[in-house]
Design a protein around this motif. Structure first.
Motif, PDB file in Angstrom:
ATOM      1  N   PRO A  27      40.793  37.875  59.848  1.00  0.00           N
ATOM      2  CA  PRO A  27      41.232  40.059  59.755  1.00  0.00           C
ATOM      3  C   PRO A  27      40.361  41.183  59.221  1.00  0.00           C
ATOM      4  CG  PRO A  27      40.489  38.053  57.829  1.00  0.00           C
ATOM      5  CD  PRO A  27      40.404  37.558  58.409  1.00  0.00           C
ATOM      6  N   TYR A  28      40.818  42.108  60.164  1.00  0.00           N
ATOM      7  CA  TYR A  28      40.142  43.358  60.779  1.00  0.00           C
ATOM      8  C   TYR A  28      40.183  43.969  59.320  1.00  0.00           C
ATOM      9  CZ  TYR A  28      42.893  42.763  64.748  1.00  0.00           C
ATOM     10  OH  TYR A  28      43.025  42.433  66.490  1.00  0.00           O
ATOM     11  N   TYR A  40      46.452  36.522  59.594  1.00  0.00           N
ATOM     12  CA  TYR A  40      45.466  36.143  60.990  1.00  0.00           C
ATOM     13  C   TYR A  40      45.040  35.041  60.652  1.00  0.00           C
ATOM     14  CZ  TYR A  40      45.233  41.442  60.843  1.00  0.00           C
ATOM     15  OH  TYR A  40      45.825  42.877  60.686  1.00  0.00           O
ATOM     16  N   GLN A  73      42.820  34.198  64.211  1.00  0.00           N
ATOM     17  CA  GLN A  73      42.061  35.183  64.155  1.00  0.00           C
ATOM     18  C   GLN A  73      41.805  35.546  62.990  1.00  0.00           C
ATOM     19  OE1 GLN A  73      44.538  38.548  65.466  1.00  0.00           O
ATOM     20  NE2 GLN A  73      45.068  37.841  67.622  1.00  0.00           N
TER      21      GLN A  73
END
Length: 389
Positions: free
Chosen positions: A247-248, A240, A245
């Protein structure tokens, strides 16, 4: 038998999985599919992955038949469209251009997981009495009560698709690539089904990984050591961060999965000079292997294909699983024996004008996807072109 009045069937939302008894959820969802397990959704919530702060406010659905719980569905009130894999950014942009709010929206889906499966977890007696008109009506009414502007049900299985199908409703299709196990005893059996050129190409890729002195170690369930899970999480984060981004998922989420549902969990680590350099995490269901998470810190030739695809195929064969779902993307999977399959989603848009415009878009999009799907089947690498299932 005539369909019941809507008053016999009600739909409500709750704001925590803990509001639904575990026993009730498991009776309706079973425990075969890891992404429908009560433990999976509980791990997401208790680790902070799905919360109002992350834009994934739990809003799970409860269906009642004559007052008794007869169905549930995983659902979230979303304030963005990240982590869904059915992209509606253009729809949200159109709303903004007209000075209208697109969010919040009600998402009925498994978070961060573009895998087909049951979404409406319904008791047989409820499913037998429902039809598409009632389902769409219940969802349309619910979003009004929730203050949402639309609902979206992603990656349903064939049974749910049949229930959702209605000609005047918004239906999108997509295309993924899955590998199918045709009673192979080993990886070489699979290669034997490919054309000579493709067979040689895959063997060359695997050989080049070995020539870089990279070896692999597999771990399963509760036997995954802390240091391996921690190393994997570093690799997962890197995937990510390379895209700018966050990470989820958190490391705590993976730790909770190892604790609560170890029978589904498999980790494959790539090792070079005694150090772990990359890793992939897989989950196994009753008949499907799911390749979900991967990462590395440095790039090595063909390492991604070996770790995520070829090792996954070997694992699926060893476990006797019929299908390997390696994720949402990757036209490059075609030449490696993964076959195209259609995915589906259903959408309810409250605004009449936008409903009409989006319906026209989905019809045009479906024609393009179907053309792509048919073209993809013509380039499969099998000697007799087994075709997609």
């Amino acid at each position: 038998m005539s369909k019941p009045a809507v008053s016999n069937i009600t739909l409500e939302a709750c704001h925590s999985l803990s509001d639904i008894p575990r026993k009730t959820w498991e009776q309706l969802a079973g425990t075969d599919n890891p992404f429908l397990r009560y433990d999976f959704f509980e791990a997401l919530e208790t680790s902070g992955c799905t919360s109002a702060e992350t834009g994934w406010k739990p809003c799970h659905l409860i269906f009642r038949l004559k007052g008794e719980i007869a169905g549930v569905a995983p659902a979230y009130l979303k304030s963005h469209s990240m982590g869904e894999y059915v992209f509606d950014w253009a729809w949200a942009d159109a709303y903004r251009r007209y000075g209208m709010e697109y969010y919040p929206k009600l998402l009925i889906a498994v978070p961060f997981t573009p895998s087909q499966g049951a979404r409406l977890l319904l008791a047989p007696q409820l499913r037998a009495e429902l039809d598409s008109q009632v389902i769409h009506g219940l969802l349309d009414t619910l979003i009004g009560r929730l203050g949402a502007h639309s609902w979206h049900l992603l990656f349903p299985d064939a049974q749910d698709q049949q229930l959702l199908h209605q000609e005047d409703q918004l239906h999108r299709i997509g295309c993924q690539f899955h590998w199918h196990n045709r009673n192979y005893g080993c990886f070489e059996d699979f290669l034997g089904e490919l054309t000579s050129r493709k067979r040689k190409s895959i063997r060359k890729e695997r050989r080049q990984v070995a020539e870089q002195d990279i070896t692999f170690t597999r771990f399963h369930g509760s036997d995954i050591p802390d240091q391996v899970l921690a190393a994997f999480y570093v690799f997962y984060q890197a995937t990510y961060l390379k895209r700018g981004q966050r990470p989820y998922l958190t490391q705590q989420f993976f730790e909770k999965m190892r604790e609560a549902m170890p029978e589904h969990l498999h980790v494959i680590m790539a090792v070079k000079d005694g150090a772990m350099i990359a890793g992939a995490l897989f989950l196994s269901g009753r008949d499907t292997l799911y390749g979900r998470y991967w990462g590395c810190l440095e790039e090595y030739s063909h390492l991604h294909f070996e770790t995520c695809y070829y090792k996954g195929i070997e694992l699926a064969i060893e476990l006797g699983l019929q299908t390997f779902d390696a994720g949402a993307q990757g036209e490059h999977k075609l030449v490696r024996g993964f076959e195209p399959m259609l995915t589906h989603s259903w959408h309810g848009i409250a605004h009449p004008g936008f409903h009409e415009a989006i319906e026209a878009f989905t019809r045009e999009e479906a024609e393009q996807v179907m053309g792509y799907y048919e073209d993809a089947k013509t380039v499969l690498p099998f000697r007799q072109n087994n075709g997609a299932e």
